[in-house]
Motif scaffolding. Structure first.
Motif, mmCIF file in Angstrom:
data_model
loop_
_atom_site.group_PDB
_atom_site.id
_atom_site.type_symbol
_atom_site.label_atom_id
_atom_site.label_comp_id
_atom_site.label_asym_id
_atom_site.label_seq_id
_atom_site.Cartn_x
_atom_site.Cartn_y
_atom_site.Cartn_z
ATOM 1 N N ILE A 37 -8.919 5.966 -2.655
ATOM 2 C CA ILE A 37 -7.740 6.088 -3.254
ATOM 3 C C ILE A 37 -6.342 5.273 -2.878
ATOM 4 C CG2 ILE A 37 -6.044 8.246 -3.660
ATOM 5 C CD1 ILE A 37 -8.316 10.185 -3.189
ATOM 6 N N THR A 39 -2.567 4.732 -3.130
ATOM 7 C CA THR A 39 -1.443 5.441 -3.499
ATOM 8 C C THR A 39 -0.060 4.724 -3.048
ATOM 9 O OG1 THR A 39 -1.053 6.837 -1.619
ATOM 10 C CG2 THR A 39 -2.342 7.857 -3.415
ATOM 11 N N TYR A 40 1.003 4.951 -3.735
ATOM 12 C CA TYR A 40 2.299 4.178 -3.487
ATOM 13 C C TYR A 40 3.276 5.463 -3.174
ATOM 14 C CZ TYR A 40 6.717 2.298 -4.372
ATOM 15 O OH TYR A 40 8.329 1.671 -4.351
ATOM 16 N N GLU A 41 3.800 5.064 -2.050
ATOM 17 C CA GLU A 41 4.854 6.179 -1.673
ATOM 18 C C GLU A 41 6.066 5.413 -0.791
ATOM 19 O OE1 GLU A 41 3.541 8.755 1.657
ATOM 20 O OE2 GLU A 41 2.164 9.647 0.342
ATOM 21 N N THR A 49 1.943 1.049 0.664
ATOM 22 C CA THR A 49 0.750 1.341 -0.054
ATOM 23 C C THR A 49 -0.145 2.261 0.798
ATOM 24 O OG1 THR A 49 1.271 -0.444 -1.341
ATOM 25 C CG2 THR A 49 -1.059 0.241 -1.188
ATOM 26 N N ARG A 90 -0.324 -2.499 -4.375
ATOM 27 C CA ARG A 90 -1.571 -1.831 -4.794
ATOM 28 C C ARG A 90 -2.440 -2.737 -5.666
ATOM 29 N NH1 ARG A 90 1.399 2.994 -7.729
ATOM 30 N NH2 ARG A 90 3.115 1.290 -8.088
ATOM 31 N N ARG A 106 -6.555 4.175 -8.650
ATOM 32 C CA ARG A 106 -5.055 4.122 -8.509
ATOM 33 C C ARG A 106 -4.315 5.558 -8.793
ATOM 34 N NH1 ARG A 106 -1.471 -0.728 -10.688
ATOM 35 N NH2 ARG A 106 0.500 0.166 -10.175
ATOM 36 N N VAL A 107 -3.681 6.018 -7.956
ATOM 37 C CA VAL A 107 -3.090 7.327 -7.831
ATOM 38 C C VAL A 107 -1.649 7.098 -7.932
ATOM 39 C CG1 VAL A 107 -2.731 9.606 -6.890
ATOM 40 C CG2 VAL A 107 -4.987 8.534 -6.832
ATOM 41 N N GLY A 108 -0.617 7.640 -8.821
ATOM 42 C CA GLY A 108 0.639 7.407 -9.032
ATOM 43 C C GLY A 108 0.817 6.229 -9.815
#
Length: 109
Positions: A37, A39-41, A49, A90, A106-108
């Motif tokens: 998984i 994700t980007y935050e 990432t 990502r 890819r999440v988000g």
């Protein structure tokens, strides 16, 4: 006179080791069935990432983190079974992981 000749004159009792000029083979990583998984935050206002969901050995995941950081030339860390990369990479990370044989989700955004 080349370098080997000069060294053999300086150190006549030295016997050179038989060495291969082939590059060292990288240790194969365990490829899992479930996707990783990606994700980007934003942490403290800065983009990060995060890659998680690896079920193999922790040493393999750390090796993967090191490879990603060196190929992207960015900073990052490995904490709590997650790879944290500084910046929004990502797309590039997903293509690198797919080339290695991983399934990536890819999440988000």
């Amino acid at each position: 006179m080349d370098l080997k000749d000069q060294l053999s004159q300086l150190f006549p009792e030295h016997v050179p080791k038989e060495s291969d000029d082939a590059p060292s083979q990288e240790k194969d990583l365990w490829i899992q069935e479930e996707p990783l998984i990606c994700t980007y935050e934003k942490r403290k206002g800065k983009p990060t990432t995060i890659i998680e969901g690896y079920n193999g050995a922790i040493s393999d995941f750390k090796q993967l983190a090191k490879e990603l950081k060196t190929k992207l030339s960015v900073g990052g860390s490995f904490k709590d079974d997650k790879i944290i990369i500084q910046g929004d990479y990502r797309d590039r990370i997903m293509t690198m992981l797919k080339e290695k044989g991983f399934k990536v989700k890819r999440v988000g955004g």
